[in-house]
Design a protein around this motif. Structure first.
Motif, PDB file in Angstrom:
ATOM      1  N   PHE A 125       0.896  -1.260   0.052  1.00 57.82           N
ATOM      2  CA  PHE A 125       0.001   0.174  -0.038  1.00 57.82           C
ATOM      3  C   PHE A 125       0.965   1.283   0.134  1.00 57.82           C
ATOM      4  O   PHE A 125       0.380   2.238  -0.282  1.00 57.82           O
ATOM      5  CB  PHE A 125      -0.882   0.022   1.107  1.00 57.82           C
ATOM      6  CG  PHE A 125      -2.132  -1.094   1.230  1.00 57.82           C
ATOM      7  CD1 PHE A 125      -3.028  -1.223   0.177  1.00 57.82           C
ATOM      8  CD2 PHE A 125      -1.985  -1.885   2.194  1.00 57.82           C
ATOM      9  CE1 PHE A 125      -3.811  -2.078  -0.055  1.00 57.82           C
ATOM     10  CE2 PHE A 125      -2.853  -2.925   2.331  1.00 57.82           C
ATOM     11  CZ  PHE A 125      -4.023  -3.048   1.140  1.00 57.82           C
ATOM     12  N   ALA A 126       2.164   1.261   0.218  1.00 57.64           N
ATOM     13  CA  ALA A 126       3.075   2.310   0.134  1.00 57.64           C
ATOM     14  C   ALA A 126       4.006   2.521  -0.603  1.00 57.64           C
ATOM     15  O   ALA A 126       4.237   2.843  -1.625  1.00 57.64           O
ATOM     16  CB  ALA A 126       3.414   2.688   1.654  1.00 57.64           C
ATOM     17  N   VAL A 127       5.026   1.590  -0.367  1.00 48.99           N
ATOM     18  CA  VAL A 127       6.360   1.782  -0.971  1.00 48.99           C
ATOM     19  C   VAL A 127       6.517   1.234  -2.469  1.00 48.99           C
ATOM     20  O   VAL A 127       6.882   1.865  -3.351  1.00 48.99           O
ATOM     21  CB  VAL A 127       7.715   1.086  -0.114  1.00 48.99           C
ATOM     22  CG1 VAL A 127       7.998   1.669   0.873  1.00 48.99           C
ATOM     23  CG2 VAL A 127       7.417  -0.456  -0.120  1.00 48.99           C
ATOM     24  N   LEU A 128       5.560   0.018  -2.642  1.00 50.40           N
ATOM     25  CA  LEU A 128       5.653  -0.505  -3.892  1.00 50.40           C
ATOM     26  C   LEU A 128       4.764   0.437  -5.003  1.00 50.40           C
ATOM     27  O   LEU A 128       5.360   0.822  -6.281  1.00 50.40           O
ATOM     28  CB  LEU A 128       5.186  -1.911  -3.938  1.00 50.40           C
ATOM     29  CG  LEU A 128       5.151  -2.750  -5.200  1.00 50.40           C
ATOM     30  CD1 LEU A 128       6.683  -2.850  -5.592  1.00 50.40           C
ATOM     31  CD2 LEU A 128       4.972  -4.132  -4.983  1.00 50.40           C
ATOM     32  N   PRO A 129       3.720   1.081  -4.640  1.00 50.37           N
ATOM     33  CA  PRO A 129       3.110   1.742  -5.460  1.00 50.37           C
ATOM     34  C   PRO A 129       3.656   2.997  -5.768  1.00 50.37           C
ATOM     35  O   PRO A 129       3.721   3.631  -6.969  1.00 50.37           O
ATOM     36  CB  PRO A 129       1.704   2.070  -5.048  1.00 50.37           C
ATOM     37  CG  PRO A 129       1.320   1.004  -4.116  1.00 50.37           C
ATOM     38  CD  PRO A 129       2.799   0.467  -3.805  1.00 50.37           C
ATOM     39  N   ALA A 130       4.399   3.667  -4.867  1.00 52.31           N
ATOM     40  CA  ALA A 130       5.153   4.913  -4.703  1.00 52.31           C
ATOM     41  C   ALA A 130       6.336   4.481  -5.795  1.00 52.31           C
ATOM     42  O   ALA A 130       6.517   5.614  -6.481  1.00 52.31           O
ATOM     43  CB  ALA A 130       5.454   5.315  -3.420  1.00 52.31           C
ATOM     44  N   LEU A 491       5.439  11.125  -0.510  1.00 48.54           N
ATOM     45  CA  LEU A 491       4.678  11.032   0.887  1.00 48.54           C
ATOM     46  C   LEU A 491       4.278   9.613   1.087  1.00 48.54           C
ATOM     47  O   LEU A 491       4.460   9.080   2.288  1.00 48.54           O
ATOM     48  CB  LEU A 491       3.408  11.997   0.796  1.00 48.54           C
ATOM     49  CG  LEU A 491       3.568  13.435   0.775  1.00 48.54           C
ATOM     50  CD1 LEU A 491       2.058  14.280   0.480  1.00 48.54           C
ATOM     51  CD2 LEU A 491       4.191  13.842   2.324  1.00 48.54           C
ATOM     52  N   GLY A 492       4.011   8.747  -0.036  1.00 45.87           N
ATOM     53  CA  GLY A 492       3.702   7.586   0.399  1.00 45.87           C
ATOM     54  C   GLY A 492       4.898   6.632   0.814  1.00 45.87           C
ATOM     55  O   GLY A 492       4.882   5.839   1.797  1.00 45.87           O
ATOM     56  N   LEU A 493       6.222   7.068   0.273  1.00 46.69           N
ATOM     57  CA  LEU A 493       7.334   6.405   0.942  1.00 46.69           C
ATOM     58  C   LEU A 493       7.584   6.907   2.294  1.00 46.69           C
ATOM     59  O   LEU A 493       7.836   5.800   3.242  1.00 46.69           O
ATOM     60  CB  LEU A 493       8.626   6.706   0.001  1.00 46.69           C
ATOM     61  CG  LEU A 493       8.624   6.207  -1.330  1.00 46.69           C
ATOM     62  CD1 LEU A 493       9.733   6.664  -1.925  1.00 46.69           C
ATOM     63  CD2 LEU A 493       8.826   4.436  -1.357  1.00 46.69           C
ATOM     64  N   VAL A 494       7.271   8.035   2.566  1.00 45.80           N
ATOM     65  CA  VAL A 494       7.671   8.484   3.926  1.00 45.80           C
ATOM     66  C   VAL A 494       6.650   7.843   4.983  1.00 45.80           C
ATOM     67  O   VAL A 494       6.990   7.407   6.022  1.00 45.80           O
ATOM     68  CB  VAL A 494       7.533  10.103   4.164  1.00 45.80           C
ATOM     69  CG1 VAL A 494       7.538  10.366   5.577  1.00 45.80           C
ATOM     70  CG2 VAL A 494       8.688  10.806   3.148  1.00 45.80           C
ATOM     71  N   VAL A 495       5.495   7.891   4.442  1.00 51.41           N
ATOM     72  CA  VAL A 495       4.202   7.424   5.438  1.00 51.41           C
ATOM     73  C   VAL A 495       4.517   5.529   5.883  1.00 51.41           C
ATOM     74  O   VAL A 495       4.667   5.219   6.864  1.00 51.41           O
ATOM     75  CB  VAL A 495       2.929   7.535   4.935  1.00 51.41           C
ATOM     76  CG1 VAL A 495       1.859   6.555   5.635  1.00 51.41           C
ATOM     77  CG2 VAL A 495       2.577   8.924   5.007  1.00 51.41           C
ATOM     78  N   GLY A 496       5.051   5.062   4.680  1.00 46.94           N
ATOM     79  CA  GLY A 496       5.457   3.840   4.740  1.00 46.94           C
ATOM     80  C   GLY A 496       6.548   3.365   5.767  1.00 46.94           C
ATOM     81  O   GLY A 496       6.419   2.443   6.251  1.00 46.94           O
ATOM     82  N   LEU A 497       7.540   4.248   5.792  1.00 43.86           N
ATOM     83  CA  LEU A 497       8.796   4.277   6.203  1.00 43.86           C
ATOM     84  C   LEU A 497       8.478   4.223   7.721  1.00 43.86           C
ATOM     85  O   LEU A 497       9.029   3.613   8.877  1.00 43.86           O
ATOM     86  CB  LEU A 497       9.881   4.831   5.754  1.00 43.86           C
ATOM     87  CG  LEU A 497      10.516   4.362   4.562  1.00 43.86           C
ATOM     88  CD1 LEU A 497      11.462   5.554   4.141  1.00 43.86           C
ATOM     89  CD2 LEU A 497      10.970   3.196   4.576  1.00 43.86           C
TER      90      LEU A 497
END
Length: 506
Positions: A125-130, A491-497
């Motif tokens: 839901f975060a790093v792969l789509p981003a 932002l998706g990467l940051v939220v995922g991390l």
């Protein structure tokens, strides 16, 4: 025994490569967009269950090889049939290009597994789509860029996420397709608890938002409607360069112009396959007389040479204006329109390929639109409309977009329909109508909502008559370009991390 490692390698390689290849059905002319979503979801499933990041990268590379080999196989026609390259070399060139392009999804898969750790939610839901969005964006500019077949194009014009194109551009749409693919794999085999219901609800809301955005009219009419005649000569590529071929070319477009009745008459890219100053003066005067007699503007695609610098350009020239204003191609095709690193690659053209006019110069990033009646037309040439953000400076000044193409280099292939779908995306992103005048297809009028209002059959000589309404104003994508999509990806990467870090602390 010695063949066993090869057999094991094929067993691992063929399934993901085959899954990648089915995406061909998701793009024009087939336009079955669920094929791309399904293929991407299966790839994400492969990445999810891979034992290590390196295994994830390997399976993504195999998928990418099948994906690109299926979607760019038509390059063989230009290299072998018309370029004169031996068939084996042409096949090896396509295999090499597909193998190189497959590195992009491989890098995304490796980085996603590294960043997500053991968290499936963070991965899907975060790093792969981003990262998918970011890697497609990088593919669009690195080494001059090759953004063909971005997964977002599969949604154009009727997919549930197409409405996001005027807001986030096609790369943003790609990221949303990847997000849906991640959600599909998350739900696979689960018990459908509260979190799963939230995932389904979010997917429904996302598609509903896409449908709602399709109803928004971002731009407004400018000036009066204009009748256009788009000419399609359907001249095979091997009948353009000889003396007899030149006569046939000129005669074909002479008769098409003579019979055309419109406010604007448009001839495709290299309708005159010689420099404009070499076109016989009496021929050009005769063609112009028919346009001038009915007060029509005439735009033609022709190579044009600068008398001082001796550089030459691939241009769309407004012939009925005494000043002969033109829009010149800015983003040239490496190896097709210019020779990169000539000391290294020049021998290919001297000894293997037989391609005329391969040393064009760029016309520059910002050019004035061509004035026709009360409209302003921003012309782009062939492949450069694949670079959506690069068209924005000229599109902001224009009320109508125009693409001139000669896709006879790929006659009989899906490239013609795929290129038409790319133009549909540009119309959606900018809220401008797009006129397409091509030698063999797809000659069409595309409305600002990305739909075909009229088009000619491929590889058929004829004239397409249509009425086009210019548009003014800016879509969100015209203001932001790819910035909004890139910010969301970061932002998706940051939220995922952050989620992964908090879960590890917990």
């Amino acid at each position: 025994m010695r063949w066993q490692p090869v057999g094991r390698l094929l067993v691992r390689f063929l399934p993901p490569a085959s899954v990648g290849a089915i995406t061909l059905l998701g793009f024009a002319p087939y336009s079955f967009w669920p094929a791309v979503l399904l293929s991407l979801a299966l790839l994400f499933g492969f990445i999810d269950v891979a034992s290590t990041p390196r295994r994830a990268a390997a399976v993504a590379w195999a998928w990418g090889f099948g994906y690109f080999a299926a979607n760019i196989h038509w390059i063989f026609i230009s290299l072998h049939t018309y370029g004169g390259m031996p068939a084996l070399f042409a096949i090896l060139a396509i295999v090499g290009l597909a193998a190189f392009l497959a590195l992009y999804p491989a890098i995304a898969a490796f980085a996603a597994r590294k960043l997500a750790g053991e968290s499936r939610a963070v991965l899907l839901f975060a790093v792969l789509p981003a990262l998918w969005l970011l890697i497609e964006w990088v593919r669009g500019w690195l080494f001059t860029g090759f953004p063909w077949a971005a997964v977002g194009y599969s949604q154009i014009p009727d997919g549930p996420l197409a409405g996001f194109a005027p807001v986030l551009g096609v790369y943003g749409v790609s990221g949303l397709v990847a997000l849906l693919a991640g959600g599909a794999i998350w739900l696979l085999g689960r018990r459908f608890d509260l979190r799963d219901k939230l995932v389904v609800s979010a997917a429904v809301l996302l598609c509903g938002a896409g449908y709602g955005l399709k109803q928004v009219v971002w731009t407004e009419p400018s000036g009066k409607p204009m009748k256009v005649a788009l000419l399609q000569g359907a001249i095979p590529q091997n009948q353009k360069w000889g003396i007899d071929d030149l006569i046939y070319n000129l005669r074909t477009y002479y008769h098409l112009v003579k019979d055309a009745k419109a406010d604007l008459i448009v001839l495709p890219e290299t309708a005159f396959p010689i420099f404009l100053h070499e076109v016989p003066k009496d021929y050009l005067e005769a063609v112009l007389s028919y346009a001038i007699a009915q007060n029509a503007a005439l735009i033609a695609g022709a190579p044009r040479q600068d008398g001082k610098s001796q550089r030459y350009y691939n241009g769309a020239v407004l012939l009925t204006d005494p000043a002969r204003p033109a829009n010149y191609k800015a983003h040239l095709v490496p190896f097709g329109e210019y020779i990169p690193i000539r000391p290294v690659f020049g021998w290919v053209y001297d000894n293997i390929l037989q391609m005329p006019l391969v040393d064009f110069s760029s016309g520059g990033a910002v050019q004035k639109p061509l004035p026709v009646r009360d409209q302003r037309i921003a012309a782009n040439i062939c492949y450069e409309d694949v670079f959506g953000e690069e068209l924005l400076p000229n599109a902001r000044q224009a009320t109508i977009l125009l693409n001139l193409s000669n896709l006879a280099w790929f006659d009989g292939s899906v490239a013609l329909a795929q290129h038409g779908q790319i133009s549909q995306a540009r119309a959606l992103e900018t809220g401008r109508p797009m006129l397409r005048a091509t030698n063999s297809g797809t000659t069409a009028l595309i409305t600002p909502d990305g739909q075909y209002a009229a088009r000619l059959p491929e590889r058929v000589e004829g004239t397409l008559y249509a009425t086009v309404q210019g548009m003014q104003g800016e879509t969100p994508y015209m203001r932001w370009g790819n910035s909004a999509a890139l910010i969301l990806a970061v932002l998706g990467l940051v939220v995922g991390l952050i989620v992964r870090w908090r879960s590890r602390r917990g």
